[in-house]
Motif scaffolding. Structure first.
Motif, mmCIF file in Angstrom:
data_model
loop_
_atom_site.group_PDB
_atom_site.id
_atom_site.type_symbol
_atom_site.label_atom_id
_atom_site.label_comp_id
_atom_site.label_asym_id
_atom_site.label_seq_id
_atom_site.Cartn_x
_atom_site.Cartn_y
_atom_site.Cartn_z
ATOM 1 N N THR A 474 0.881 -1.172 0.273
ATOM 2 C CA THR A 474 0.504 -0.313 0.447
ATOM 3 C C THR A 474 0.949 1.163 0.017
ATOM 4 O O THR A 474 -0.090 2.324 0.028
ATOM 5 C CB THR A 474 -1.039 -0.086 0.991
ATOM 6 O OG1 THR A 474 -0.539 -0.083 2.554
ATOM 7 C CG2 THR A 474 -1.984 -1.382 1.217
ATOM 8 N N GLN A 475 1.990 0.960 -0.180
ATOM 9 C CA GLN A 475 3.071 2.702 -0.247
ATOM 10 C C GLN A 475 3.093 3.448 -1.016
ATOM 11 O O GLN A 475 3.161 2.630 -2.605
ATOM 12 C CB GLN A 475 4.173 1.691 -0.351
ATOM 13 C CG GLN A 475 5.689 3.120 -0.131
ATOM 14 C CD GLN A 475 5.214 3.328 0.872
ATOM 15 O OE1 GLN A 475 5.405 3.591 2.051
ATOM 16 N NE2 GLN A 475 5.370 5.502 0.621
ATOM 17 N N GLN A 476 2.716 4.511 -1.117
ATOM 18 C CA GLN A 476 2.477 5.529 -2.148
ATOM 19 C C GLN A 476 3.759 6.576 -2.078
ATOM 20 O O GLN A 476 3.384 6.991 -1.014
ATOM 21 C CB GLN A 476 0.801 5.879 -1.837
ATOM 22 C CG GLN A 476 0.311 4.194 -2.256
ATOM 23 C CD GLN A 476 -1.473 5.055 -2.416
ATOM 24 O OE1 GLN A 476 -1.778 5.900 -2.353
ATOM 25 N NE2 GLN A 476 -2.029 4.265 -2.285
ATOM 26 N N TYR A 477 3.492 7.149 -3.185
ATOM 27 C CA TYR A 477 4.175 8.459 -3.201
ATOM 28 C C TYR A 477 3.882 9.584 -3.650
ATOM 29 O O TYR A 477 2.902 9.217 -4.881
ATOM 30 C CB TYR A 477 5.712 8.252 -3.399
ATOM 31 C CG TYR A 477 6.634 7.445 -2.673
ATOM 32 C CD1 TYR A 477 7.445 8.033 -1.484
ATOM 33 C CD2 TYR A 477 6.776 5.754 -2.766
ATOM 34 C CE1 TYR A 477 8.209 7.180 -1.318
ATOM 35 C CE2 TYR A 477 7.857 5.439 -2.699
ATOM 36 C CZ TYR A 477 8.173 5.340 -1.696
ATOM 37 O OH TYR A 477 9.430 4.385 -0.422
ATOM 38 N N LEU A 478 4.078 10.592 -3.704
ATOM 39 C CA LEU A 478 3.208 11.933 -4.249
ATOM 40 C C LEU A 478 4.584 12.441 -4.811
ATOM 41 O O LEU A 478 5.361 12.672 -4.344
ATOM 42 C CB LEU A 478 2.373 12.342 -3.765
ATOM 43 C CG LEU A 478 1.101 12.607 -2.699
ATOM 44 C CD1 LEU A 478 0.503 13.044 -1.861
ATOM 45 C CD2 LEU A 478 -0.045 11.555 -3.619
ATOM 46 N N PRO A 479 3.994 13.852 -5.703
ATOM 47 C CA PRO A 479 5.417 14.526 -6.349
ATOM 48 C C PRO A 479 6.005 14.751 -5.963
ATOM 49 O O PRO A 479 7.083 15.928 -5.983
ATOM 50 C CB PRO A 479 4.692 14.656 -7.537
ATOM 51 C CG PRO A 479 2.830 14.901 -7.186
ATOM 52 C CD PRO A 479 2.509 14.076 -6.667
ATOM 53 N N SER A 480 5.269 15.772 -4.918
ATOM 54 C CA SER A 480 5.904 16.873 -4.064
ATOM 55 C C SER A 480 4.712 17.204 -2.847
ATOM 56 O O SER A 480 3.968 16.318 -2.312
ATOM 57 C CB SER A 480 5.423 18.212 -4.988
ATOM 58 O OG SER A 480 4.357 18.607 -5.291
#
Length: 679
Positions: A474-480
């Motif tokens: 469920t790991q998620q990254y956002l751009p900023s």
């Protein structure tokens, strides 16, 4: 004695014969009074006519104000209706459906103390494509949208329906307006040395702009004002002077359409003049440009802004008279800067109208007061005869002033109330639409999973890892950091980001400043050396070099900057007898300069345009010595500071800073380089 008696008798006889009667005297006095009264009546009639003309003009002005106010009101109503249509269009955008199947529950195990090695394959991104940024026609649109930081932005001058693709420009957000700036590729070589040919216009400089001709024309067309700085320094070289033998001027400009223009910066098109010729401040009263004085014992210059929007930008510059041994010139051509006048608000509109009406009423009252003074001076001559006429005229004057003032105020009050009533239901609709939009689920970015335990602050000497979710799946990254703040995390902390999405660079950790700006999350990248750097014992130009360690790869830094709306980096230099932009006589380069992320030297300091050979105070005209481009260039045994932000994200972050002129016993400097800030 006998002769005296005779003369007396003759005088008495003459008086008795020629003495006028009392009736004749009375008739003459009455005729004189009638004549005087008629003259005064004519004066009063003229005064009455003037008053009636003033009243008529006053009424005409009021009618014009009414018409203007109605037109402005209709324009405002149309603007509000346009906003409603835009909001309705946004409200009808289909919302991505949320998955009906809930995610699997997290395992019961706790987060491991040692972060596992993650790869791009183990991270997932949102499948919903975020909505693109709004389309800006120029930099004023960017500022009106809430972005007032200098930097590079994407604009689309012909609108979303036009055939032209959007492109990147530099926005200079000044107090006088938001300038859309188009640079010149040869800026790093300015000023360009002009030497060689003597014939008029034989030395040609053709600027290469950072945008193509179609894009430049689109920017100019979408603007209301444009300007371009130009400067020429000269020694024994004339600028616009007429060559009698060749029957040509020595120098001229070509407009964007190739039309010849004989003028220089600060002077009207084809005025045969420079700025000093317009203001009457040339070094010689017989010339219209300083350089045309043809001085050999001192270096002169002519400079200023070209502001004829129909001719900009400059296509080429033609110069001559530089073949002699002592004849030389230096040409600087700045960027094209265009802006749009911001639209006045309705409150400013009403304020302007009231000021205009007040000035007009005062003008009418002042004229009537002058007439009253004139009337009083006449009444002092025959006050007894004309008391009744004076009172009548005073009454008419007072009635005219009071009636005009009350009528104008009532008319404007009525019109203003009518305009407010017409706009009120539209404003209600807008408020309702905003409330409806707030109820629409956010689909631009997925929520960031919150860890079971807060991410520890990393050691100073190591790069912190991205905070982990409860499960890798469920790991998620956002751009900023800005997107992370929108997702609900509002605490200052270290977070993992992925600016270019899956398949690009590996996610990395940055510091997120969530509290400095109310509605924006700032992405912060530190370098290892946070304290000021002492500069000593380096006398040659650029002999001292400071290279910051950002603890990220150059590709990661570049992707972060490229995918940000704007970025900036602070640079400060505290100096004592250590110059910055003074050029070394041997190598013809300044003692200090900045180095871009691509290792390109930039001969300017923070706060000034790229390769402008200036500091921020030189741009603002506030240096300690206004004839110099930097405070440090005063070199006067006083501690001085030059500082500012580098805003052009094409060159950020800085890869190095070069300094010199600190070899003497009393020469020293202190360099401060701030963190990279992006939004």
């Amino acid at each position: 004695m006998a002769g005296l008696k005779t003369i007396s008798i003759l005088v008495l006889v003459c008086l008795s014969v020629f003495r006028p009667s009392i009736a004749d005297v009375s008739d003459n006095v009455e005729r004189l009074i009638d004549t005087q009264a008629e003259l005064l009546r004519e004066i009063f009639n003229e005064l009455n006519d003037e008053i009636e003309n003033l009243e008529t003009n006053f009424e005409n002005e009021l009618r014009e104000l009414e018409t203007r106010l109605l037109a402005d009101t209709e324009s405002k109503v149309a603007e509000l209706q346009s906003q409603i249509d835009d909001l309705k269009a946004r409200e009808t955008v289909p919302v991505a459906k949320q998955p009906t199947k809930p995610p699997p529950p997290p395992p019961t195990t706790t987060v491991p103390t040692e972060p596992p090695t993650t790869t791009k394959a183990t991270t997932t991104k949102a499948t919903t494509k975020p909505a693109g940024p709004p389309s800006y026609r120029h930099c004023q649109d960017v500022r009106d949208s809430g972005f007032d930081i200098n930097g590079n932005y994407m604009i689309d001058p012909d609108g979303v329906d036009g055939p032209m693709e959007e492109f990147e420009v530099y926005c200079n957000m000044t107090d006088s307006g938001a300038y859309t700036t188009i640079g010149v590729q040869q800026a790093s070589t300015m000023p360009i040395r002009i030497k060689g040919l003597d014939d008029p216009g034989a030395n040609v400089f053709t600027p290469e702009y950072l945008l193509n001709a179609e894009q430049i024309l689109a920017v100019v067309t979408a603007s209301t004002e444009c300007r371009q700085y130009i400067s020429y320094s000269c020694t024994s070289a004339v600028l616009l002077a007429y060559h009698k033998k060749k029957k040509l001027h020595h120098g001229w400009l070509l407009s964007r359409d190739g039309e010849e223009m004989i003028n220089w910066g600060g002077a009207p098109t084809n005025s045969l003049s420079c700025a000093c010729g317009v203001t009457g401040t040339c070094i010689n009263d017989n010339v219209k440009c300083n350089c045309d004085a043809n001085e050999s014992k001192q270096k002169l210059s002519d400079s200023g802004y070209l502001d004829d929007i129909d001719t900009l930008p400059i296509k080429s510059v033609h110069l001559g008279d530089v073949a002699g041994k002592k004849e030389v010139g230096g040409l600087t051509l700045g960027s094209l800067e265009c802006k749009v006048r911001p639209s006045p608000s309705s409150s400013n509109m009403y304020l302007t109208i009231w000021i205009y009406v007040g000035v007009m009423v005062a003008f009418v009252a002042g004229d009537l007061s002058a007439l009253q003074d004139k009337l009083s001076s006449v009444l002092n001559i025959q006050n007894r005869m004309l008391t009744e006429m004076e009172n009548e005229l005073k009454t008419k004057i007072d009635r005219s002033i009071d009636g005009g003032r009350s009528t104008s105020r009532q008319m404007l009050d009525n019109r203003q109330q009518a305009s407010y009533r017409s706009m009120q239901p539209i404003q209600v609709q807008i408020d309702e639409l905003y409330e409806a939009l707030e109820r629409i689920p956010e689909t631009a970015a997925p929520p960031v999973p919150i860890p079971d335990t807060p991410a520890p602050k990393p050691p100073k000497t190591t790069v912190p890892q991205p905070p982990l979710a409860t499960t890798v799946a469920t790991q998620q990254y956002l751009p900023s950091c800005n997107e992370i703040k929108k997702a609900g995390l509002t605490e200052d902390n270290f977070y993992g980001i992925d600016p270019d999405g899956p398949g690009g660079v590996e996610p990395f950790t940055v510091k997120c400043d969530m509290t400095t700006e109310t509605d924006i999350g700032l992405t912060i990248v530190h370098h290892v050396r946070k304290r000021p750097v002492r500069v000593r014992n380096r006398d040659k130009a650029g002999e001292f070099e400071f290279r910051p360690d950002y603890q990220l790869t150059s590709t990661q830094l570049k992707k972060l900057v490229m995918n940000s709306r704007s970025c900036r980096q602070y640079v400060g230099y505290e100096c004592t007898n250590s110059v910055l932009m003074v050029r070394n006589q041997r190598y013809k380069i300044p003692y200090g300069w900045l180095v871009s992320r691509d290792n390109q030297p930039m001969y300017n300091w923070a706060g000034a345009p790229i390769n402008s050979s200036m500091c921020a105070c030189g741009v603002e005209g506030s240096c300690a010595d206004r004839s110099l481009p930097c405070n440090c260039d005063s070199n006067d045994n006083v501690v001085r500071v030059d500082e500012g932000y580098v805003m052009d994200k094409r060159y950020l972050p800085l890869s190095a800073i070069r300094l010199g002129d600190t070899g003497g016993r009393l020469e020293t400097g202190k360099l401060t380089l701030g963190e990279l800030e992006c939004v």
